[in-house]
Design an enzyme around this catalytic site. Structure first.
Site, PDB file in Angstrom:
ATOM      1  N   PRO A   2       0.773  -1.236   0.000  1.00  0.00           N
ATOM      2  CG  PRO A   2      -0.123  -1.053   2.154  1.00  0.00           C
ATOM      3  CD  PRO A   2       0.746  -1.882   1.309  1.00  0.00           C
ATOM      4  CD  GLU A   3       5.612   2.873  -1.012  1.00  0.00           C
ATOM      5  OE1 GLU A   3       5.923   3.886  -1.650  1.00  0.00           O
ATOM      6  OE2 GLU A   3       6.442   2.098  -0.516  1.00  0.00           O
ATOM      7  CE  LYS A  51       1.991   6.284   1.705  1.00  0.00           C
ATOM      8  NZ  LYS A  51       2.920   6.299   2.850  1.00  0.00           N
ATOM      9  NE  ARG A 246       8.074   2.234   8.347  1.00  0.00           N
ATOM     10  CZ  ARG A 246       7.156   1.976   7.438  1.00  0.00           C
ATOM     11  NH1 ARG A 246       6.353   2.906   7.032  1.00  0.00           N
ATOM     12  NH2 ARG A 246       7.028   0.770   6.953  1.00  0.00           N
TER      13      ARG A 246
END
Length: 271
Positions: A2-3, A51, A246
């Site tokens: 999911p980008e 998103k 991240r």
DNA sequence: AGCATATGACGAA
DNA sequence: TCGTCCTATGCTC
């Protein structure tokens, strides 16, 4: 997956399969509270911003954010029994779509939708988007460019894979202070983000390496640095480090560190 | 069977 | 900066 490209792809596919039909709406898991409101109602279409995904029913809008784990699965009608974790099942005339694991799946009112849009930065996949506000925000902060690219209030739709690949393709070290990015580089960044995201929508996956006619990109050939040990361009080692909560991947040969103006964190780490 | 891991984002401190 | 939430997959034992 999911980008931003994933959500725009889903908006297209959901619209193709379900738009204009009265849908049977259920929540096998039981945690979607809009079933009563929406069951049997007509879906106008599905749209995406960054998103975020929106199911636009005549009477209400469902706001969906997949988070890290959310997934949609498509089935032919009649579909198999839903897995117990299925948050939402949309059953149309020909196909069913099952959603599991979303961070968000709720009916949103006008005020909520407005607040969301106000909070999101420009989406490079939106043909009407202009990058001026994104440029202003990016130019006004000394945060690392690698962290800024994940900030959905600056540019929406870029995630951890795209940020690593975009910075690689532009030859920018992720720890470069955002305000040191020139306007010309920013313009390149915006155009690159738009073209890579659009390509992701088309190919249904993130591909940043040159297309080879007649060959489909595989996991092993699609990317330059993300989750790789060696740089696809120069063969040098990929450095892996945390940036903006991240894991960042960068080739410090192809993406040289900015001179003198190291971040404090980088200085501490190096000593 | 159990564990680590993941493309995200939020709130507490 | 850390803990938390959400699920599926692919490894290791």
């Amino acid at each position: 997956m999911p980008e931003g490209h994933t959500l725009h792809r889903l908006a297209l596919d959901l619209s193709r399969d379900l738009a204009g039909a009265k849908l049977s709406v259920s929540s096998p898991q039981g945690r979607f509270d809009g079933v009563k409101t929406l069951n049997g109602k007509k879906l106008i279409d599905a749209t995406a911003v960054g998103k975020h995904l929106f199911l636009n029913f005549k009477s209400a809008v469902v706001h969906i954010h997949l988070g890290l784990f959310g997934r949609f699965k498509r089935h032919a009608n009649p579909p198999p029994d839903a897995r117990p974790a299925t948050r939402l099942r949309l059953l149309g005339p020909e196909h069913a779509w099952d959603l599991s694991g979303p961070t968000r799946c709720e009916i949103a009112d006008k005020a909520q939708l407005e607040a969301l849009r106000a909070r999101l930065g420009a989406d490079p996949l939106d043909p009407k988007a202009t990058p001026e506000t994104a440029w202003a925000k990016m130019h006004a902060t000394s945060r690392a460019i690698g962290a800024v690219l994940l900030d959905q209030s600056v540019i929406s739709g870029i995630g951890n894979v795209y940020r690593a690949e975009i910075l690689f393709l532009l030859g920018i070290h992720p720890e470069t202070p955002s305000r040191e990015i020139t306007r010309a580089k920013f313009d390149d960044l915006w155009a690159l983000a738009a073209s890579l995201l659009a390509r992701g929508v088309k190919e249904r996956r993130i591909v940043t390496t040159p297309a080879v006619p007649g060959k489909r990109a595989t996991k092993a050939t699609a990317l330059y640095v993300y989750k790789r040990d060696r740089c696809r361009n120069c063969g040098g080692p990929i450095r892996k480090f945390k940036l903006g909560a991240r894991t960042m991947f960068a080739c410090e040969t192809c993406q040289p560190k900015p001179k003198e103006t190291k971040t404090r964190r980088a200085r501490q780490r190096d000593e």
